[in-house]
Design a protein around this motif. Structure first.
Motif, mmCIF file in Angstrom:
data_model
loop_
_atom_site.group_PDB
_atom_site.id
_atom_site.type_symbol
_atom_site.label_atom_id
_atom_site.label_comp_id
_atom_site.label_asym_id
_atom_site.label_seq_id
_atom_site.Cartn_x
_atom_site.Cartn_y
_atom_site.Cartn_z
ATOM 1 N N ASN A 1 0.820 -1.209 0.000
ATOM 2 C CA ASN A 1 0.000 0.000 0.000
ATOM 3 C C ASN A 1 0.855 1.261 0.000
ATOM 4 N N GLN A 2 1.956 1.245 0.747
ATOM 5 C CA GLN A 2 2.844 2.402 0.748
ATOM 6 C C GLN A 2 3.515 2.569 -0.608
ATOM 7 N N GLY A 3 3.829 1.451 -1.258
ATOM 8 C CA GLY A 3 4.400 1.520 -2.604
ATOM 9 C C GLY A 3 3.422 2.106 -3.610
ATOM 10 N N ILE A 4 2.151 1.737 -3.477
ATOM 11 C CA ILE A 4 1.111 2.291 -4.366
ATOM 12 C C ILE A 4 0.974 3.785 -4.146
ATOM 13 N N ILE A 5 0.982 4.211 -2.888
ATOM 14 C CA ILE A 5 0.871 5.643 -2.578
ATOM 15 C C ILE A 5 2.063 6.401 -3.146
ATOM 16 N N ALA A 6 3.263 5.813 -2.984
ATOM 17 C CA ALA A 6 4.475 6.476 -3.477
ATOM 18 C C ALA A 6 4.488 6.557 -4.999
ATOM 19 N N GLY A 7 3.971 5.514 -5.657
ATOM 20 C CA GLY A 7 4.041 5.472 -7.114
ATOM 21 C C GLY A 7 2.891 6.150 -7.831
ATOM 22 N N PHE A 8 1.707 6.178 -7.210
ATOM 23 C CA PHE A 8 0.526 6.672 -7.914
ATOM 24 C C PHE A 8 -0.244 7.736 -7.126
ATOM 25 N N GLY A 9 0.348 8.219 -6.029
ATOM 26 C CA GLY A 9 -0.310 9.235 -5.220
ATOM 27 C C GLY A 9 0.100 10.643 -5.609
ATOM 28 N N GLU A 10 -0.791 11.569 -5.366
ATOM 29 C CA GLU A 10 -0.521 12.978 -5.629
ATOM 30 C C GLU A 10 -0.858 13.779 -4.379
ATOM 31 N N ALA A 11 0.125 14.534 -3.890
ATOM 32 C CA ALA A 11 -0.059 15.309 -2.672
ATOM 33 C C ALA A 11 -0.781 16.614 -2.967
ATOM 34 N N THR A 12 -1.750 16.930 -2.135
ATOM 35 C CA THR A 12 -2.527 18.167 -2.268
ATOM 36 C C THR A 12 -2.548 18.887 -0.924
ATOM 37 N N ALA A 13 -2.311 20.195 -0.936
ATOM 38 C CA ALA A 13 -2.364 20.986 0.287
ATOM 39 C C ALA A 13 -3.813 21.149 0.735
ATOM 40 N N VAL A 14 -4.083 20.853 1.991
ATOM 41 C CA VAL A 14 -5.443 20.903 2.528
ATOM 42 C C VAL A 14 -5.467 21.788 3.770
ATOM 43 N N GLU A 15 -6.440 22.689 3.810
ATOM 44 C CA GLU A 15 -6.629 23.530 4.993
ATOM 45 C C GLU A 15 -7.355 22.722 6.070
ATOM 46 N N GLN A 54 -0.640 18.109 4.049
ATOM 47 C CA GLN A 54 -0.612 17.416 2.768
ATOM 48 C C GLN A 54 -1.531 16.196 2.796
ATOM 49 N N GLN A 55 -2.408 16.105 1.810
ATOM 50 C CA GLN A 55 -3.292 14.950 1.673
ATOM 51 C C GLN A 55 -2.964 14.258 0.358
ATOM 52 N N VAL A 56 -2.801 12.947 0.411
ATOM 53 C CA VAL A 56 -2.422 12.185 -0.775
ATOM 54 C C VAL A 56 -3.659 11.528 -1.380
ATOM 55 N N THR A 57 -3.865 11.733 -2.672
ATOM 56 C CA THR A 57 -4.946 11.068 -3.401
ATOM 57 C C THR A 57 -4.348 10.213 -4.511
ATOM 58 N N LEU A 58 -4.982 9.093 -4.794
ATOM 59 C CA LEU A 58 -4.497 8.173 -5.819
ATOM 60 C C LEU A 58 -5.180 8.439 -7.148
ATOM 61 N N ASN A 59 -4.436 8.212 -8.247
ATOM 62 C CA ASN A 59 -5.067 8.257 -9.559
ATOM 63 C C ASN A 59 -5.860 6.972 -9.780
ATOM 64 N N GLY A 60 -6.530 6.865 -10.920
ATOM 65 C CA GLY A 60 -7.403 5.719 -11.176
ATOM 66 C C GLY A 60 -6.682 4.386 -11.095
ATOM 67 N N PHE A 61 -5.473 4.329 -11.682
ATOM 68 C CA PHE A 61 -4.716 3.073 -11.665
ATOM 69 C C PHE A 61 -4.296 2.724 -10.240
ATOM 70 N N GLY A 62 -3.919 3.749 -9.467
ATOM 71 C CA GLY A 62 -3.536 3.518 -8.074
ATOM 72 C C GLY A 62 -4.692 2.993 -7.253
ATOM 73 N N VAL A 63 -5.889 3.545 -7.486
ATOM 74 C CA VAL A 63 -7.081 3.071 -6.781
ATOM 75 C C VAL A 63 -7.346 1.604 -7.114
ATOM 76 N N ALA A 64 -7.217 1.262 -8.410
ATOM 77 C CA ALA A 64 -7.445 -0.125 -8.834
ATOM 78 C C ALA A 64 -6.450 -1.072 -8.164
ATOM 79 N N LEU A 65 -5.173 -0.676 -8.126
ATOM 80 C CA LEU A 65 -4.161 -1.508 -7.474
ATOM 81 C C LEU A 65 -4.446 -1.645 -5.982
ATOM 82 N N SER A 66 -4.866 -0.550 -5.367
ATOM 83 C CA SER A 66 -5.175 -0.582 -3.941
ATOM 84 C C SER A 66 -6.336 -1.530 -3.656
ATOM 85 N N LEU A 67 -7.336 -1.546 -4.532
ATOM 86 C CA LEU A 67 -8.475 -2.454 -4.357
ATOM 87 C C LEU A 67 -8.045 -3.910 -4.494
ATOM 88 N N VAL A 68 -7.120 -4.171 -5.435
ATOM 89 C CA VAL A 68 -6.618 -5.540 -5.612
ATOM 90 C C VAL A 68 -5.879 -5.999 -4.359
#
Length: 270
Positions: free
Chosen positions: A208-222, A229-243
């Motif tokens: 899971n940490q590898g997926i976050i590192a490879g497919f996550g995008e950090a966004t500044a959140v108030e 910093q909040q990390v969101t996954l792209n579509g492929f990252g979400v799919a890998l995380s579900l697997v």
């Protein structure tokens, strides 16, 4: 050969040696709640429901909120259904014959009741141990010790849940087994089961940490505590995380199933 290693090997072989059957038993049931969420919140697919400026979910309608609530309920039912079907597949060789595994209402109901019982036990143990940890941390005031004890608490609760968890496969196949009986049955291998619990948790964390590192995008959140910093996954990252989540679910179910088959039914490990 060490029992813990044998147990871990058997669990891995049980899952990866039956992936096609596992998919037929569980995948549709896992997709159902996800489909409900996406159908009632289409903005999650396009990104329209996500605000990059704040990192928050916005524009969620009343129907969307209702859909999420229905998905949570459906997710619980589908998880119970899939878990019971997996235990019965391994222990009774009950193979799926259609799009869904056979519905076993009474077994699923008993499985749910036993799951609640295990959850309450974990709450009680966690509360008691948490008080002790809180006192130690307050006295010693070491962040490193607090982190170490927190990890130990989570791991210990997993160990307790595994020790009493044989009541779950028993419920799935219609057999009666009490908490005390499960605890006594696992007593001879109480130390050895630490290995598979630790390895499965570690593997899941690394993946899971590898997926976050490879497919996550950090966004500044108030937040009330300032900008974080909040990390969101792209579509492929979400799919890998579900697997990974799916495989982790199967491996955890396989651990309970294997222990029940070996310690209660007297089956041999591979």
């Amino acid at each position: 050969m060490d029992y813990g290693y044998q147990l871990l090997r058997h669990v891995v072989q049980q899952v990866f040696g039956n992936l096609v059957s596992a998919a037929r038993i569980t995948l549709v049931l896992i997709i159902i709640p996800i489909g409900i969420v996406l159908a009632t919140n289409p903005g999650l697919l396009t990104g329209a429901a996500f605000s990059p400026a704040t990192g928050e979910i916005g524009n969620v309608t009343g129907i969307g909120i209702l859909g999420i609530l229905i998905a949570i309920l459906a997710g619980v039912v589908c998880w119970l259904w899939a878990a019971v079907a997996w235990h019965r597949f391994v222990l009774l060789e009950e193979y799926p014959t259609g799009l869904f595994p056979a519905w076993r209402g009474s077994n699923i109901g008993n499985y749910f009741g036993n799951s609640i019982l295990i959850f309450l036990i974990m709450i009680g143990v966690g509360f008691a141990v948490g008080i002790v940890i809180g006192i130690l941390v307050a006295v010693i005031q070491s962040p490193a010790l607090a982190l170490l004890l927190g990890i130990g608490l989570v791991f210990g609760l997993s160990w307790v849940a595994t020790r009493v968890g044989l009541i779950l496969p028993a419920a799935a196949i219609g057999e009666k087994l009490g908490i005390g009986e499960s605890w006594r049955a696992t007593a001879p291998v109480a130390g050895q089961i630490i290995l598979p619990i630790f390895v499965l948790a570690l593997a899941s964390t690394i993946l899971n940490q590898g997926i976050i590192a490879g497919f996550g995008e950090a966004t500044a959140v108030e937040t009330p505590f300032g900008v974080q910093q909040q990390v969101t996954l792209n579509g492929f990252g979400v799919a890998l995380s579900l697997v990974v989540t799916w495989l982790q679910m199967l491996l955890n179910l396989a651990l309970m199933t294997t222990l029940y088959g070996n310690l209660i039914e007297g089956r041999q490990l591979n």
